[in-house]
Scaffold this motif. Structure first.
Motif, PDB file in Angstrom:
ATOM      1  N   SER A 140      -3.794  -3.129  -0.431  1.00 20.86           N
ATOM      2  CA  SER A 140      -2.660  -3.891   0.083  1.00 20.86           C
ATOM      3  C   SER A 140      -3.135  -5.299   0.450  1.00 20.86           C
ATOM      4  O   SER A 140      -4.219  -5.461   1.023  1.00 20.86           O
ATOM      5  N   GLN A 193      -7.645   0.095   3.958  1.00 20.67           N
ATOM      6  CA  GLN A 193      -8.409  -0.464   5.083  1.00 20.67           C
ATOM      7  C   GLN A 193      -9.832  -0.862   4.701  1.00 20.67           C
ATOM      8  O   GLN A 193     -10.523  -1.450   5.525  1.00 20.67           O
ATOM      9  N   ASP A 207      -6.895   6.141  -0.812  1.00 22.11           N
ATOM     10  CA  ASP A 207      -6.194   5.043  -0.153  1.00 22.11           C
ATOM     11  C   ASP A 207      -7.284   4.117   0.408  1.00 22.11           C
ATOM     12  O   ASP A 207      -7.949   4.439   1.389  1.00 22.11           O
ATOM     13  N   GLY A 237       0.818  -1.211   0.000  1.00 24.95           N
ATOM     14  CA  GLY A 237       0.000   0.000   0.000  1.00 24.95           C
ATOM     15  C   GLY A 237       0.854   1.263   0.000  1.00 24.95           C
ATOM     16  O   GLY A 237       0.510   2.258  -0.639  1.00 24.95           O
ATOM     17  N   THR A 238       1.974   1.217   0.694  1.00 18.30           N
ATOM     18  CA  THR A 238       2.852   2.387   0.761  1.00 18.30           C
ATOM     19  C   THR A 238       3.333   2.771  -0.634  1.00 18.30           C
ATOM     20  O   THR A 238       3.236   3.932  -1.040  1.00 18.30           O
ATOM     21  N   HIS A 288      -1.889  -7.625   2.634  1.00 14.60           N
ATOM     22  CA  HIS A 288      -1.828  -8.196   3.984  1.00 14.60           C
ATOM     23  C   HIS A 288      -2.906  -7.698   4.937  1.00 14.60           C
ATOM     24  O   HIS A 288      -3.046  -8.192   6.039  1.00 14.60           O
ATOM     25  N   LYS A 289      -3.706  -6.735   4.470  1.00 11.33           N
ATOM     26  CA  LYS A 289      -4.806  -6.289   5.330  1.00 11.33           C
ATOM     27  C   LYS A 289      -6.044  -7.171   5.124  1.00 11.33           C
ATOM     28  O   LYS A 289      -7.011  -7.056   5.861  1.00 11.33           O
TER      29      LYS A 289
HETATM   30  N1  PLP Z   1      -2.571   3.010   3.993  1.00  6.85           N
HETATM   31  C1  PLP Z   1      -3.222   2.660   5.117  1.00  6.85           C
HETATM   32  C2  PLP Z   1      -4.512   3.326   5.443  1.00  6.85           C
HETATM   33  C3  PLP Z   1      -2.686   1.690   5.958  1.00  6.85           C
HETATM   34  O1  PLP Z   1      -3.340   1.361   7.080  1.00  6.85           O
HETATM   35  C4  PLP Z   1      -1.447   1.099   5.611  1.00  6.85           C
HETATM   36  C5  PLP Z   1      -0.806   0.113   6.507  1.00  6.85           C
HETATM   37  O2  PLP Z   1      -0.848   0.209   7.709  1.00  6.85           O
HETATM   38  C6  PLP Z   1      -0.824   1.477   4.419  1.00  6.85           C
HETATM   39  C7  PLP Z   1      -1.414   2.444   3.643  1.00  6.85           C
HETATM   40  C8  PLP Z   1       0.488   0.877   3.982  1.00  6.85           C
HETATM   41  O3  PLP Z   1       0.286  -0.409   3.446  1.00  6.85           O
HETATM   42  P1  PLP Z   1       1.515  -1.428   3.369  1.00  6.85           P
HETATM   43  O4  PLP Z   1       1.737  -1.931   4.763  1.00  6.85           O
HETATM   44  O5  PLP Z   1       1.037  -2.524   2.450  1.00  6.85           O
HETATM   45  O6  PLP Z   1       2.670  -0.710   2.826  1.00  6.85           O
END
Ligand code: PLP
Length: 401
Positions: A214, A194, A191, A70-71, A216-217
């Motif tokens: 992402s 979640q 984003d 996600g990042t 892993h969520k």
């Molecule tokens: N955006 C949100 C709202 C998140 O909660 C997170 C992870 O905690 C991320 C982005 C980042 O995702 P990733 O851990 O896959 O890099």
């Protein structure tokens, strides 16, 4: 007795179908870009996963760009060059004050080109502020159409607002925000990390132009995510990782095939159990909150009166340090996060609660409980029993309200 895991918003345990698909994928080798048999086998598995994720969010497969999470998806989205070549680049970025740090940093926008959108005390993005900011100013009209009065005026801007917040679970009015942004001629990134797996068909539902997700969520592996574009009108002209022509030249590098396959399998599994699972998890969360408020009527539950994800409870008992609670609960085999937990592991004043004007003496006490596919009634009961113990002791010593 095993541990009670109530930190799904940080990372969900791997779903069995995702694990199985990944183990099988480890026996397949080759480079997805090679033309020979093994290369085609790898390529086929990646494309099947792409299709599964696209179906889950209501996108076309070719608009899914796999990333390392996600990042990276958020970082990739925040660029001034998302329009086709013949249009002005986005001159300004608007981000809400409660975004994940991977959005708040603004990435490829210069600092003086970033505006922070305020949120209300309820933790909801201030839609009226955004409406007046985007629809009533004359600045930043695209040079390409300013001399054509009959043509819609385009303001070259990008807005990034998350679909739901990771700390509080508060859901944002994305469809309404999309309407405002589109009326202003801009693009909306959301984003959706979640909300994937918690809301169906994210693209049509949010009407965003690009979303980040992402694996892993939702019970897929860590280190895999995707940026998903609405359609061919959104053009990612300037990739972050360049090299080979992978992901249609939008993200270079040999793909993480096993991870992508795990993401695809998790997407299918979550889509199949979606409705029943969401209702069950919400009931568990509600049971947890009822129990909490019976133990401590002073507990403040953030976002209780607005739309919230059904799996999150972020609460604070004034004076009762979250750090102490996390450590004591951990010693009792219960895993939760403080509302302000950040990646470095240190507990800080949460920027999310700060944006909601929560006082520091309350936000330092904010605990985040997040449930998911493996959560059970037993988990909720064991959490409540453990929490009641530490709360009662703290209260006796005058460390909690
Ligand atoms: N955006 C949100 C709202 C998140 O909660 C997170 C992870 O905690 C991320 C982005 C980042 O995702 P990733 O851990 O896959 O890099």
């Amino acid at each position: 007795m095993g541990r009670v895991y109530l930190d799904y918003n940080a990372s969900a345990p791997l779903l069995e179908p995702a694990k199985k698909a990944m183990i099988e994928a480890f026996d397949v080798f080759g480079n997805g870009s090679s033309v020979h048999n093994q290369g085609r086998e790898v390529h086929g598995r990646i494309e099947a996963a792409r299709e599964a994720l696209a179906n889950m969010v209501g996108a076309r497969a070719q608009d899914v760009i796999f990333t390392s999470g996600g990042t990276e998806a958020n970082n990739l989205a925040l660029t001034p060059s998302l329009f086709p070549k013949d249009m002005q680049p986005q001159a300004r970025l608007y981000v809400s004050g409660i975004e994940h740090p991977s959005v708040l940093n603004g990435m490829r926008f210069e600092k003086d080109k970033i505006t922070v959108i305020p949120v209300t005390r309820d933790g909801v993005v201030d839609v009226e502020w955004l409406r007046s900011e985007l629809l009533s100013t004359e600045e930043a009209v695209d040079e390409t159409n300013k001399n054509e009065p009959n043509k819609k005026q385009i303001k070259p801007l990008l807005v990034s607002v998350m679909a739901a917040n990771n700390e509080t679970g508060i859901v944002q009015p994305i469809a309404e925000i999309a309407e405002i942004v589109h009326e202003a001629g801009g693009l909306l990134h959301s984003d959706c990390v979640q909300v994937l797996g918690k809301m169906p068909l994210l693209l049509p539902m949010t009407n965003a132009d690009l979303i980040s997700v992402s694996a892993h969520k939702i019970g897929g592996p860590q280190g895999v995510g995707a940026l998903i574009l609405k359609d061919a009108s959104v053009v990612l002209r300037d990739p972050l990782v360049t090299g080979g022509g992978q992901e249609l030249k939008r993200r270079g590098g040999t793909e993480n095939m096993a991870g992508i396959v795990g993401f695809g399998a998790a997407a299918v599994a979550v889509s199949e159990s979606f409705a029943a699972d969401q209702a069950r998890i919400r009931d568990l969360r509600d049971q947890l909150e009822t129990g909490l408020q019976e133990i401590s009527p002073d507990a403040v539950i953030f976002g209780k009166d607005v739309s919230r994800l059904g799996n999150v409870c972020c609460f604070a008992v004034p004076g009762f340090s979250a750090e102490t609670q996390v450590i004591q609960l951990d010693l009792m085999n219960v895993s939760v996060s403080s509302g302000s937990a950040c990646s470095s592991g240190k507990v800080d004043h949460s920027h999310v609660l700060k944006a909601m004007a929560v006082k520091e003496n309350i936000s330092f006490a904010a605990l985040r409980i997040s449930l998911g596919w493996g959560s059970s009634v037993d988990d909720v009961e064991r959490f409540l029993e453990a929490w009641e113990g530490i709360y009662t002791r703290a209260k006796k010593r005058g460390h909690a309200a």
